[in-house]
Design a protein around this motif. Structure first.
Motif, mmCIF file in Angstrom:
data_model
loop_
_atom_site.group_PDB
_atom_site.id
_atom_site.type_symbol
_atom_site.label_atom_id
_atom_site.label_comp_id
_atom_site.label_asym_id
_atom_site.label_seq_id
_atom_site.Cartn_x
_atom_site.Cartn_y
_atom_site.Cartn_z
ATOM 1 N N ARG A 1 0.854 -1.197 0.000
ATOM 2 C CA ARG A 1 0.000 0.000 0.000
ATOM 3 C C ARG A 1 0.878 1.232 0.000
ATOM 4 N N ALA B 1 -6.004 -1.253 6.272
ATOM 5 C CA ALA B 1 -6.076 -0.727 4.908
ATOM 6 C C ALA B 1 -4.823 0.039 4.495
ATOM 7 N N TRP C 1 -0.081 -5.707 8.144
ATOM 8 C CA TRP C 1 -1.240 -5.760 7.251
ATOM 9 C C TRP C 1 -1.794 -7.185 7.169
ATOM 10 N N ARG D 1 -5.516 -8.046 8.426
ATOM 11 C CA ARG D 1 -6.496 -8.421 7.397
ATOM 12 C C ARG D 1 -7.060 -9.808 7.701
ATOM 13 N N ALA E 1 -15.421 2.245 5.797
ATOM 14 C CA ALA E 1 -15.483 1.564 4.494
ATOM 15 C C ALA E 1 -16.855 0.958 4.231
ATOM 16 N N GLY E 2 -17.565 0.582 5.307
ATOM 17 C CA GLY E 2 -18.849 -0.097 5.115
ATOM 18 C C GLY E 2 -20.045 0.840 5.095
ATOM 19 N N SER F 1 -19.742 3.787 0.818
ATOM 20 C CA SER F 1 -19.536 3.041 -0.429
ATOM 21 C C SER F 1 -20.827 2.322 -0.843
ATOM 22 N N HIS G 1 -1.352 1.462 -4.787
ATOM 23 C CA HIS G 1 -0.535 0.284 -4.435
ATOM 24 C C HIS G 1 0.947 0.625 -4.566
ATOM 25 N N PRO H 1 -15.517 -3.479 -9.089
ATOM 26 C CA PRO H 1 -15.751 -2.340 -8.190
ATOM 27 C C PRO H 1 -15.016 -2.478 -6.868
ATOM 28 N N PHE H 2 -14.651 -3.722 -6.505
ATOM 29 C CA PHE H 2 -13.952 -3.941 -5.231
ATOM 30 C C PHE H 2 -12.453 -4.115 -5.458
ATOM 31 N N SER H 3 -11.983 -3.768 -6.663
ATOM 32 C CA SER H 3 -10.599 -3.964 -7.082
ATOM 33 C C SER H 3 -10.311 -5.471 -7.220
ATOM 34 N N ARG I 1 -5.180 -7.119 -2.400
ATOM 35 C CA ARG I 1 -5.786 -6.035 -1.617
ATOM 36 C C ARG I 1 -7.283 -5.922 -1.901
ATOM 37 N N CYS J 1 -11.138 -5.732 -1.837
ATOM 38 C CA CYS J 1 -11.924 -5.292 -0.685
ATOM 39 C C CYS J 1 -12.407 -6.484 0.148
ATOM 40 N N PRO J 2 -12.073 -6.523 1.437
ATOM 41 C CA PRO J 2 -12.527 -7.642 2.267
ATOM 42 C C PRO J 2 -14.015 -7.551 2.625
HETATM 43 C C1 HEM Z 1 -20.043 -1.098 -2.436
HETATM 44 C C2 HEM Z 1 -19.243 -1.220 -1.413
HETATM 45 C C3 HEM Z 1 -17.739 -1.206 -1.450
HETATM 46 C C4 HEM Z 1 -16.884 -0.901 -2.479
HETATM 47 C C5 HEM Z 1 -17.237 -0.466 -3.893
HETATM 48 C C6 HEM Z 1 -15.542 -1.076 -1.983
HETATM 49 C C7 HEM Z 1 -14.402 -0.893 -2.736
HETATM 50 C C8 HEM Z 1 -13.114 -1.048 -2.260
HETATM 51 C C9 HEM Z 1 -11.930 -0.830 -3.042
HETATM 52 C C10 HEM Z 1 -11.907 -0.447 -4.520
HETATM 53 C C11 HEM Z 1 -10.858 -1.031 -2.239
HETATM 54 C C12 HEM Z 1 -9.376 -0.848 -2.597
HETATM 55 C C13 HEM Z 1 -8.718 -2.155 -2.932
HETATM 56 C C14 HEM Z 1 -7.290 -1.970 -3.405
HETATM 57 O O1 HEM Z 1 -6.476 -1.427 -2.670
HETATM 58 O O2 HEM Z 1 -6.976 -2.364 -4.544
HETATM 59 C C15 HEM Z 1 -11.368 -1.395 -0.936
HETATM 60 C C16 HEM Z 1 -10.572 -1.684 0.160
HETATM 61 C C17 HEM Z 1 -11.073 -1.987 1.403
HETATM 62 N N1 HEM Z 1 -12.403 -2.119 1.753
HETATM 63 FE FE1 HEM Z 1 -13.997 -1.899 0.551
HETATM 64 N N2 HEM Z 1 -15.602 -1.469 -0.670
HETATM 65 C C18 HEM Z 1 -16.926 -1.578 -0.305
HETATM 66 C C19 HEM Z 1 -17.414 -1.997 0.921
HETATM 67 C C20 HEM Z 1 -16.655 -2.345 2.001
HETATM 68 C C21 HEM Z 1 -17.156 -2.875 3.249
HETATM 69 C C22 HEM Z 1 -18.629 -3.186 3.525
HETATM 70 C C23 HEM Z 1 -16.079 -3.072 4.071
HETATM 71 C C24 HEM Z 1 -15.994 -3.613 5.475
HETATM 72 C C25 HEM Z 1 -16.939 -3.995 6.214
HETATM 73 C C26 HEM Z 1 -14.898 -2.672 3.329
HETATM 74 C C27 HEM Z 1 -13.610 -2.695 3.830
HETATM 75 C C28 HEM Z 1 -12.472 -2.423 3.084
HETATM 76 C C29 HEM Z 1 -11.109 -2.500 3.630
HETATM 77 C C30 HEM Z 1 -10.734 -2.821 5.074
HETATM 78 C C31 HEM Z 1 -10.239 -2.237 2.570
HETATM 79 C C32 HEM Z 1 -8.698 -2.235 2.598
HETATM 80 C C33 HEM Z 1 -8.201 -3.643 2.223
HETATM 81 C C34 HEM Z 1 -6.680 -3.803 2.262
HETATM 82 O O3 HEM Z 1 -5.967 -2.823 2.106
HETATM 83 O O4 HEM Z 1 -6.231 -4.948 2.409
HETATM 84 N N3 HEM Z 1 -15.281 -2.235 2.080
HETATM 85 N N4 HEM Z 1 -12.743 -1.404 -0.975
#
Ligand code: HEM
Length: 497
Positions: free
Chosen positions: A100, A116, A123, A127, A300-301, A304, A370, A429-431, A435, A437-438
């Motif tokens: 990251r 994150a 990390w 995670r 994050a939750g 988004s 990244h 959308p979650f990449s 990494r 999105c968890p």
């Molecule tokens: C529509 C809903 C969501 C979208 C579009 C979304 C999208 C993303 C994206 C694009 C990333 C970046 C990944 C990368 O670094 O390449 C991310 C990371 C992350 N998201 Fe989500 N997210 C959503 C919902 C959530 C929810 C519900 C949670 C937790 C309950 C969450 C927790 C996280 C965390 C902790 C990271 C960092 C992961 C890491 O660095 O290992 N996200 N998300």
């Protein structure tokens, strides 16, 4: 030496240093992917529209290709702007690309003390712990569906009160969605009228909004300069502070009532882990990481998913013919019983509609930056450990090698000739990669249950003609934010209260 001589000497030294550094940058540039020529000090920033950074990157990719170099000041950043470029890096070299990079607007508050914005062992452990803990409370499984259905039911009753008159659904949706992640982090939902809860979710939305304006984008590029320039970006740290105080209060309550055999939520599980690791001097589990991890999950939750749902309602109002097909499927497959996430297997059109909302809504367009954790070869380039990469998910979502008319909203992008659902790797959308999105499975379950529950209960109508509805995002940076809108929700069912 007189004053003028000293100033002249200092200026000569300064200009010599800047020019020496600039020649080094130009020399190194020849070994990196193509891109616009940077200027001294500002790099390629003069070519960026900070009000719509994603659009600027998409424009540059037309000229320089799907992997190109920009300069944030003196720092080269490699931009990945197509499905193929993202796959070749984040999937094919997943481990190498799992680092990251520094992201000032989060790092300056969390200091990387969470999952994150940390790297390495910290990390990995954080995670793994978060995924295991969310899983232990049923996330991604049937047992958690009931909690989401219950919250969608509360939202239905609030929206029903408008009795079909135009309302802005932003806050009701935001509070309701946030309550789902709150039940995981804090073990219970909050009353919608709870003022502390209202305040904290507004803070989350405000941070997300500012990070998606030119102020937030500039702060991430020039944190050391922007710290001294007045502007709305300064409110972000205060808002994070409000979130942290909210979490600390809950944590203190949890500490007083903790039963190690019956963890109620993420905070309890973290406290138990801290007890277990008490004697480990190297442990990453402490009060500070507890607060920061809870903060990241809460943040994050919330917006988004809320933004995705708002985009979904905007598109349903704009395209009544598409809405009619979704309604038909809901009526035929679910009828009046509560929706279940398994229903999606019999509802290809609704699923395709949701995928299309995720593709076009594109709510986190640049994912998060990244960083390479080892020297790595991609195409004909050798990138050094520490090189920063910006993934442009918009590039995959609008990739003409993947979608016929990416600029049009059309659920058929995810249906084959016989109407069966087609999953596509280019929807991300979650990449993708290590990494990813968890919260993906939680988010997908929530989006499906909320949309089906609300459409089961309401006929939606727009107070303005569909052709006048704008679905274009109002911000671009961390997020793509749907424009503010009003909606009429005409009850189709009786109140369950
Ligand atoms: C529509 C809903 C969501 C979208 C579009 C979304 C999208 C993303 C994206 C694009 C990333 C970046 C990944 C990368 O670094 O390449 C991310 C990371 C992350 N998201 Fe989500 N997210 C959503 C919902 C959530 C929810 C519900 C949670 C937790 C309950 C969450 C927790 C996280 C965390 C902790 C990271 C960092 C992961 C890491 O660095 O290992 N996200 N998300």
């Amino acid at each position: 030496m007189d004053f003028y001589t000293i100033v002249t000497v200092l200026l000569v030294i300064l200009i010599t240093c800047v020019m020496a550094n600039y020649s080094k940058i130009l020399l190194e540039k020849s070994k990196l992917p193509p891109g616009p020529t940077p200027l001294p000090i500002i790099g390629t920033l003069h070519l960026m529209n900070f009000g719509d950074i994603v659009k600027s990157l998409m424009e540059l990719s037309k000229k320089y290709g799907d992997i190109f170099t920009i300069y944030e000041g003196t720092q080269p950043v490699i931009v990945l702007c197509s499905y193929k470029a993202l796959k070749e890096t984040f999937i094919d070299k997943a481990e190498e690309f799992s680092g990251r990079a520094y992201y000032a607007s989060f790092h300056d508050f969390t200091k990387g003390e969470e999952l994150a914005f940390s790297n390495g062992e910290k990390w990995k452990e954080m995670r793994r712990f978060a995924l295991l803990t969310l899983g232990s409370f049923g996330v991604g499984k049937r047992s958690f569906e009931e909690r989401i259905r219950e919250e969608a039911g509360y939202l239905t009753e609030v929206l029903r009160k408008a009795n079909g008159s135009p309302i802005n659904p932003n806050y009701p949706i935001l509070r309701s969605v946030s309550n789902v992640v709150c039940s995981l982090v804090f073990g219970s939902r909050f009353e919608y009228k709870d003022e502390n809860f209202q305040k904290v979710v507004k803070c989350i939305q405000e941070i997300f909004r500012i990070m998606s304006t030119r102020w937030g984008v500039l702060y991430n590029v020039y944190p050391n300069v922007m710290k001294y320039i007045p502007g709305p970006h300064h409110t972000m740290m205060g808002n994070f502070g409000v979130m942290a105080d909210f979490i600390k209060e809950k944590m203190e309550n949890n500490m007083k009532t903790l039963d190690s055999n019956n963890p109620r939520d993420f905070i309890d599980c973290f406290l138990i882990k801290m007890e277990k690791e008490e004697k480990n001097e190297e442990t990453f589990f402490n009060i500070n990481t507890l607060v920061m991890n809870s903060l990241i999950l809460f943040f994050a939750g919330t917006e988004s998913i809320s933004a995705t749902l708002r985009f979904a309602f905007l598109h349903l109002m704009k395209y009544p013919n598409i809405a009619e097909k979704v309604y038909n499927e809901i009526d035929n497959v679910i009828g009046q019983r509560p929706p279940s996430y398994e229903d999606r297997f019999n509802m290809p059109y609704t699923e395709a509609f949701i995928y299309e909302v995720q593709r076009v809504g594109d709510v986190v367009p640049l994912a998060l930056p990244h960083e390479l954790i080892v020297d790595t070869d991609i195409r004909n380039y050798t990138f050094k450990k520490g090189t920063v990469f910006t993934p442009v998910l918009t590039g995959a979502h609008n990739d003409i090698t993947q979608f016929d008319n990416p600029e049009n909203f059309d659920p058929k992008n995810f249906l084959d000739g016989s109407g069966k659902l087609m999953k596509r790797e280019s929807l991300m959308p979650f990449s993708i990669g290590k990494r990813i999105c968890p919260g993906k499975s939680l988010a997908n379950m929530e989006i499906f249950i909320f949309i089906t529950t609300l459409l089961q209960n309401f006929t939606i109508k727009s107070p303005v003609a569909p052709e006048k509805i704008s679905v274009a995002a109002v911000g671009s940076g961390l997020g793509h934010i749907p424009p503010s809108f009003e909606i009429c929700l005409m009850p189709r069912t009786q109140s369950q209260e």
